[in-house]
Design an enzyme around this catalytic site. Structure first.
Site, short mmCIF file in Angstrom:
data_model
loop_
_atom_site.label_atom_id
_atom_site.label_comp_id
_atom_site.label_asym_id
_atom_site.label_seq_id
_atom_site.Cartn_x
_atom_site.Cartn_y
_atom_site.Cartn_z
N HIS A 1 -98.82 -121.14 -115.64
CA HIS A 1 -98.37 -120.04 -116.49
C HIS A 1 -96.91 -119.75 -116.21
O HIS A 1 -96.48 -119.73 -115.05
CB HIS A 1 -99.22 -118.78 -116.32
CG HIS A 1 -99.37 -118.35 -114.89
ND1 HIS A 1 -100.25 -118.95 -114.01
CD2 HIS A 1 -98.72 -117.39 -114.17
CE1 HIS A 1 -100.15 -118.38 -112.84
NE2 HIS A 1 -99.23 -117.42 -112.90
N HIS B 1 -93.83 -116.97 -116.53
CA HIS B 1 -93.61 -115.52 -116.64
C HIS B 1 -92.33 -115.26 -117.42
O HIS B 1 -91.29 -115.90 -117.17
CB HIS B 1 -93.42 -114.90 -115.25
CG HIS B 1 -94.62 -114.93 -114.36
ND1 HIS B 1 -95.44 -113.84 -114.19
CD2 HIS B 1 -95.13 -115.91 -113.58
CE1 HIS B 1 -96.40 -114.14 -113.32
NE2 HIS B 1 -96.23 -115.40 -112.93
P1 5GP Z 1 -99.07 -115.75 -110.30
O1 5GP Z 1 -100.30 -116.63 -110.26
O2 5GP Z 1 -97.87 -116.47 -110.87
O3 5GP Z 1 -98.79 -115.10 -108.99
O4 5GP Z 1 -99.32 -114.56 -111.30
C1 5GP Z 1 -100.50 -114.37 -112.02
C2 5GP Z 1 -100.24 -113.24 -112.99
O5 5GP Z 1 -101.36 -113.16 -113.86
C3 5GP Z 1 -100.07 -111.88 -112.33
O6 5GP Z 1 -98.82 -111.34 -112.75
C4 5GP Z 1 -101.26 -111.08 -112.82
O7 5GP Z 1 -100.93 -109.73 -113.08
C5 5GP Z 1 -101.67 -111.81 -114.09
N1 5GP Z 1 -103.09 -111.79 -114.36
C6 5GP Z 1 -104.09 -112.13 -113.49
N2 5GP Z 1 -105.30 -112.04 -114.09
C7 5GP Z 1 -105.05 -111.64 -115.37
C8 5GP Z 1 -105.90 -111.38 -116.49
O8 5GP Z 1 -107.13 -111.50 -116.44
N3 5GP Z 1 -105.29 -111.00 -117.66
C9 5GP Z 1 -103.93 -110.86 -117.75
N4 5GP Z 1 -103.45 -110.47 -118.94
N5 5GP Z 1 -103.10 -111.10 -116.73
C10 5GP Z 1 -103.66 -111.48 -115.54
#
Ligand code: 5GP
Ligand code: ZN
Length: 142
Positions: free
Chosen positions: A100, A102
């Protein structure tokens, strides 16, 4: 698709998300725990854990969507700038094991840092080692 991956579940429609863009290859939705107003994620519809695991078409679709959506996100929240980034691998802070990107809107005086702030101690590399690194990475990229 992975049955217990939260982003696969969002792609399937099993759990809700605030979707801001969708095409055949990617889905984009608001981050549920935003770092800023308008914090948006872009994911490939197919489950890949790491950037390097993505085939060219998914990779191009994700990075293309990040590039196209960034200005829309920035404009929608009247931001002054944008951080565009990926945490790729758990050592880099990746928590959800589905690629993903950001899009984090930034505002003058918001107190946040640059991408450079993700590392607390910088290595002090002599020129010889920089030369070796240049050669090693160039070689690996061939
Ligand atoms: P990373 O894996 O890059 O640290 O970030 C994962 C991101 O996904 C986080 O910013 C978190 O807030 C977001 N996130 C995790 N689970 C969900 C979800 O079920 N729905 C949404 N909309 N965002 C999510
Ligand atoms: Zn997934």
């Amino acid at each position: 698709m992975s049955s217990d991956c939260p982003f696969c579940r969002i792609v399937r429609g099993d759990i809700p998300a605030r979707v801001v863009y969708e095409d055949d290859d990617v889905l984009s939705f608001l981050d549920a725990n935003p770092l800023a107003r308008g914090h948006t994620l872009v994911v490939p519809k197919t489950h890949h854990e790491r950037v390097a695991a993505m085939p060219d078409d998914d990779r191009d679709a994700v990075f293309g969507a990040l590039g196209r959506l960034g200005p829309s996100v920035q404009a929608a929240v009247d931001a002054d700038g944008l951080n565009v980034g990926m945490n790729d691998g758990s050592a880099a802070g990746q928590e959800v094991p589905h690629v993903h990107g950001h899009l984090v809107p930034r505002f003058e005086g918001d107190g946040g840092g640059a991408v450079h702030s993700i590392v607390r101690t910088r290595p002090d590399l002599p020129d010889e080692e920089m030369d070796e690194l240049e050669a090693d990475i160039r070689h690996a990229a061939e």
